[in-house]
Structure formats: C-alpha cells, structure tokens
Design a protein around this motif. Structure first.
Motif, PDB file in Angstrom:
ATOM      1  N   LEU A   1      -4.448  -7.764  -3.382  1.00  0.00           N
ATOM      2  CA  LEU A   1      -4.141  -6.341  -3.447  1.00  0.00           C
ATOM      3  C   LEU A   1      -3.917  -6.043  -4.923  1.00  0.00           C
ATOM      4  O   LEU A   1      -2.905  -6.446  -5.498  1.00  0.00           O
ATOM      5  CB  LEU A   1      -2.902  -6.013  -2.621  1.00  0.00           C
TER       6      LEU A   1
ATOM      7  N   VAL B   1      -4.200   0.924  -4.802  1.00  0.00           N
ATOM      8  CA  VAL B   1      -4.436  -0.452  -4.364  1.00  0.00           C
ATOM      9  C   VAL B   1      -5.924  -0.660  -4.039  1.00  0.00           C
ATOM     10  O   VAL B   1      -6.495   0.051  -3.213  1.00  0.00           O
ATOM     11  CB  VAL B   1      -3.578  -0.804  -3.128  1.00  0.00           C
TER      12      VAL B   1
ATOM     13  N   GLU C   1       0.819  -1.214   0.000  1.00  0.00           N
ATOM     14  CA  GLU C   1       0.000   0.000   0.000  1.00  0.00           C
ATOM     15  C   GLU C   1       0.850   1.260   0.000  1.00  0.00           C
ATOM     16  O   GLU C   1       0.505   2.248  -0.642  1.00  0.00           O
ATOM     17  CB  GLU C   1      -0.983  -0.040   1.173  1.00  0.00           C
TER      18      GLU C   1
END
Length: 175
Positions: A134, A121, A114
């Motif tokens: 993700l 994401v 992230e």
C-alpha cells in the motif's frame, strides 16, 4: 567530590539522559520523510544530533547501502537505510507501538490504511507473499519525491517504511 561520588554522578546523568531520550522517542511518529526529528537526507551526524541518540555506524567503505539502527537497541524494530552516509528511509519491523503520524501501526487492517490516507493509496501485489504494498504518496508538493510503503499479508500491515523515492520502493532493502 570523591572519585566514587563523581562516578556515581556521571552514571546517574547517563541513566537520566537515556530515560529522557526513550521517553521523547515514545512520542515520535513516522512521517513521509522519516521518524520523529530524523529525516531522509540527513547525514548520520545530523540524525544523531536531531534525535539525541547515536546511530550505529555503517560499513567502513562508506559507499555501500547499509541498514542501521540506534546504538544499543537490540530489537531492530526501527532501522534506517543509509547510502554513502546519508539517510534515505526508515523501516519499521516487529514493533506495533511505532505509529505513523496518521496512527497506523503494524497489525492494522489494510482498510485502516486506506481510511487514514484517503485518495492517496496505490495498491500493488506483494513480490513474495499473497499480500500487498500500500503505497502512500505525498499530500502536497513540498513532499514530492517521498512515500510511505506499507507491506501487508493481504489482511493487515506486517511492516512499513517511509522516505525518499526510489530507495523507499526498494523491496529488498540493501540486498
């Protein structure tokens, strides 16, 4: 030069060539489009020429989906999804040394993904585990239609893939 000398020279050339290829491959990273110089949309012949290393051949029918790797690589850590002779995505398994262009590799925590891809994401529940997908979209319109998908166990990256949509989103690969 004798036959023995010619054979020795040929062997030395092959060994040096293999060393050079593996050294250059160590500097490759995974991008949203592929692995090093090998990108989604290339034929197997184009990928072999670009990468300087032959890929295994897909099933003889040429119409199916196949997961192939580098010829002679028994680790299977890097595989390419090929549909009708065209590379659609790259998958990375079991090898924490293969990194993305942003430095992410297997074993990294979800939070690092992230941070590496801020605002890009999308998190979805994993289909088979108590983990996540993700999904990283493109940073600009030139990469529209490509994604990187990191699979996690809920804590860290367990494998990942990059390439064209919809193939990169196919959870079960060619199955």
């Amino acid at each position: 030069m004798s036959i023995r000398g010619t054979a020795s020279l040929a062997l030395a050339t092959l060994i040096l060539g293999a060393c050079n290829r593996s050294t250059s491959e160590k500097t490759w990273s995974v991008s949203i489009r592929g692995y090093g110089p090998i990108h989604a949309g290339m034929t197997i012949a184009e990928a072999t020429a670009a990468g300087g290393r032959p890929l295994t051949l897909p099933a003889p029918d040429g119409e199916s989906c196949d997961m192939i790797g580098f010829a002679g690589d028994s680790s299977g850590a890097v595989r390419f999804m090929v549909i009708r002779g065209v590379i659609k995505r790259v998958d990375v398994y079991r090898d924490s040394t293969v990194k993305t262009m942003h430095g992410i590799h297997i074993g990294d925590p979800e939070s690092r993904v992230e941070k590496a891809y801020p605002g890009r994401v999308r998190v979805e529940p994993h289909k088979y585990e108590d983990g996540h997908y993700l999904i990283v979209g493109p940073s600009d319109s030139t990469d529209s239609g490509f994604e990187v998908v990191f699979e996690t166990d809920g804590k860290q990256v367990t494998q990942y893939r990059a390439g064209q949509v919809p193939e990169v989103e196919m959870v079960e690969g060619c199955s």
